[in-house]
Design a protein around this motif. Structure first.
Motif, PDB file in Angstrom:
ATOM      1  N   GLY A  78     -10.622   3.483 -18.384  1.00 47.92           N
ATOM      2  CA  GLY A  78      -9.584   4.032 -17.502  1.00 47.92           C
ATOM      3  C   GLY A  78     -10.173   4.824 -16.346  1.00 47.92           C
ATOM      4  N   ALA A  79     -11.264   5.561 -16.603  1.00 48.18           N
ATOM      5  CA  ALA A  79     -11.908   6.341 -15.542  1.00 48.18           C
ATOM      6  C   ALA A  79     -12.488   5.433 -14.472  1.00 48.18           C
ATOM      7  N   VAL A  80     -13.152   4.369 -14.896  1.00 48.41           N
ATOM      8  CA  VAL A  80     -13.733   3.433 -13.916  1.00 48.41           C
ATOM      9  C   VAL A  80     -12.633   2.748 -13.117  1.00 48.41           C
ATOM     10  N   ALA A  81     -11.615   2.283 -13.799  1.00 53.09           N
ATOM     11  CA  ALA A  81     -10.517   1.602 -13.102  1.00 53.09           C
ATOM     12  C   ALA A  81      -9.786   2.552 -12.156  1.00 53.09           C
ATOM     13  N   GLY A  82      -9.509   3.767 -12.609  1.00 51.84           N
ATOM     14  CA  GLY A  82      -8.817   4.735 -11.767  1.00 51.84           C
ATOM     15  C   GLY A  82      -9.623   5.111 -10.538  1.00 51.84           C
ATOM     16  N   HIS A  83     -10.936   5.250 -10.711  1.00 51.29           N
ATOM     17  CA  HIS A  83     -11.815   5.575  -9.580  1.00 51.29           C
ATOM     18  C   HIS A  83     -11.782   4.475  -8.523  1.00 51.29           C
ATOM     19  N   GLU A  84     -11.935   3.246  -8.949  1.00 47.00           N
ATOM     20  CA  GLU A  84     -11.970   2.122  -7.997  1.00 47.00           C
ATOM     21  C   GLU A  84     -10.624   1.908  -7.307  1.00 47.00           C
ATOM     22  N   ILE A  85      -9.554   2.028  -8.045  1.00 52.82           N
ATOM     23  CA  ILE A  85      -8.226   1.840  -7.446  1.00 52.82           C
ATOM     24  C   ILE A  85      -7.947   2.925  -6.415  1.00 52.82           C
ATOM     25  N   ALA A  86      -8.225   4.173  -6.766  1.00 53.81           N
ATOM     26  CA  ALA A  86      -7.957   5.280  -5.834  1.00 53.81           C
ATOM     27  C   ALA A  86      -8.852   5.185  -4.600  1.00 53.81           C
ATOM     28  N   LYS A  87     -10.102   4.776  -4.781  1.00 56.37           N
ATOM     29  CA  LYS A  87     -11.033   4.667  -3.650  1.00 56.37           C
ATOM     30  C   LYS A  87     -10.587   3.565  -2.696  1.00 56.37           C
ATOM     31  N   SER A  88     -10.160   2.432  -3.227  1.00 54.33           N
ATOM     32  CA  SER A  88      -9.745   1.335  -2.352  1.00 54.33           C
ATOM     33  C   SER A  88      -8.459   1.669  -1.610  1.00 54.33           C
ATOM     34  N   ARG A  89      -7.550   2.381  -2.246  1.00 48.70           N
ATOM     35  CA  ARG A  89      -6.308   2.777  -1.568  1.00 48.70           C
ATOM     36  C   ARG A  89      -6.569   3.822  -0.502  1.00 48.70           C
ATOM     37  N   ALA A  90      -7.495   4.727  -0.752  1.00 46.46           N
ATOM     38  CA  ALA A  90      -7.807   5.774   0.228  1.00 46.46           C
ATOM     39  C   ALA A  90      -8.462   5.177   1.462  1.00 46.46           C
ATOM     40  N   LYS A  91      -9.277   4.155   1.295  1.00 55.68           N
ATOM     41  CA  LYS A  91      -9.942   3.529   2.441  1.00 55.68           C
ATOM     42  C   LYS A  91      -8.950   2.761   3.311  1.00 55.68           C
ATOM     43  N   ARG A  92      -7.882   2.250   2.705  1.00 60.08           N
ATOM     44  CA  ARG A  92      -6.893   1.491   3.472  1.00 60.08           C
ATOM     45  C   ARG A  92      -5.880   2.384   4.167  1.00 60.08           C
ATOM     46  N   ASN A  93      -5.957   3.691   3.957  1.00 62.36           N
ATOM     47  CA  ASN A  93      -4.979   4.606   4.525  1.00 62.36           C
ATOM     48  C   ASN A  93      -5.350   4.927   5.980  1.00 62.36           C
ATOM     49  N   CYS A  94      -5.111   3.985   6.869  1.00 59.59           N
ATOM     50  CA  CYS A  94      -5.406   4.163   8.292  1.00 59.59           C
ATOM     51  C   CYS A  94      -4.105   4.087   9.088  1.00 59.59           C
ATOM     52  N   HIS A  95      -4.111   4.732  10.247  1.00 59.43           N
ATOM     53  CA  HIS A  95      -2.932   4.698  11.111  1.00 59.43           C
ATOM     54  C   HIS A  95      -3.384   4.829  12.561  1.00 59.43           C
ATOM     55  N   TYR A  96      -2.499   4.496  13.478  1.00 57.48           N
ATOM     56  CA  TYR A  96      -2.806   4.596  14.892  1.00 57.48           C
ATOM     57  C   TYR A  96      -2.277   5.892  15.472  1.00 57.48           C
ATOM     58  N   GLU A  97      -3.070   6.490  16.349  1.00 57.29           N
ATOM     59  CA  GLU A  97      -2.656   7.672  17.104  1.00 57.29           C
ATOM     60  C   GLU A  97      -2.863   7.398  18.583  1.00 57.29           C
ATOM     61  N   TYR A  98      -2.037   8.008  19.391  1.00 55.49           N
ATOM     62  CA  TYR A  98      -2.187   7.893  20.826  1.00 55.49           C
ATOM     63  C   TYR A  98      -2.861   9.146  21.351  1.00 55.49           C
ATOM     64  N   ARG A  99      -4.006   8.960  21.978  1.00 55.76           N
ATOM     65  CA  ARG A  99      -4.776  10.093  22.503  1.00 55.76           C
ATOM     66  C   ARG A  99      -4.996   9.930  23.990  1.00 55.76           C
TER      67      ARG A  99
END
Length: 99
Positions: A78-99
């Motif tokens: 569970g620790a290995v699976a939870g680590h990989e799932i959370a890491k992959s979701r965090a990397k996909r958390n991107c958004h656009y900003e206007y600067r």
């Protein structure tokens, strides 16, 4: 008479300057920039996923095996699976900003 004309001229020039200042400030075009999580945010999310996955895996392992070995194996998986799932979701958390 001269002072009145001078004061009106200065006030008119100030009004024109005040009216055109916001237009000049917005003259620069804004660019769309892709912003993603920082490495520390990805690490924090992955660590949280490890803890949550380990606890969940331990509970499932205990429910299935009814012994310490099943609990430990479930916690590790569970620790290995939870680590990989959370890491992959965090990397996909991107958004656009206007600067």
């Amino acid at each position: 008479m001269r002072k009145t004309i001078l004061v009106k001229t200065v006030l008119a020039a100030a009004a024109v300057t005040m009216a055109t200042a916001p237009l000049a400030a917005e003259a620069h075009p804004k660019h769309r920039v892709l912003v993603c999580n920082t490495p520390s945010a990805v690490r924090r999310n992955a660590n949280n996923g490890t803890i949550i996955g380990g606890v969940g895996g331990a509970l499932v392992g205990q429910a299935i095996g009814h012994n310490t070995t099943g609990t430990l194996i479930g916690a590790g998986a569970g620790a290995v699976a939870g680590h990989e799932i959370a890491k992959s979701r965090a990397k996909r958390n991107c958004h656009y900003e206007y600067r």
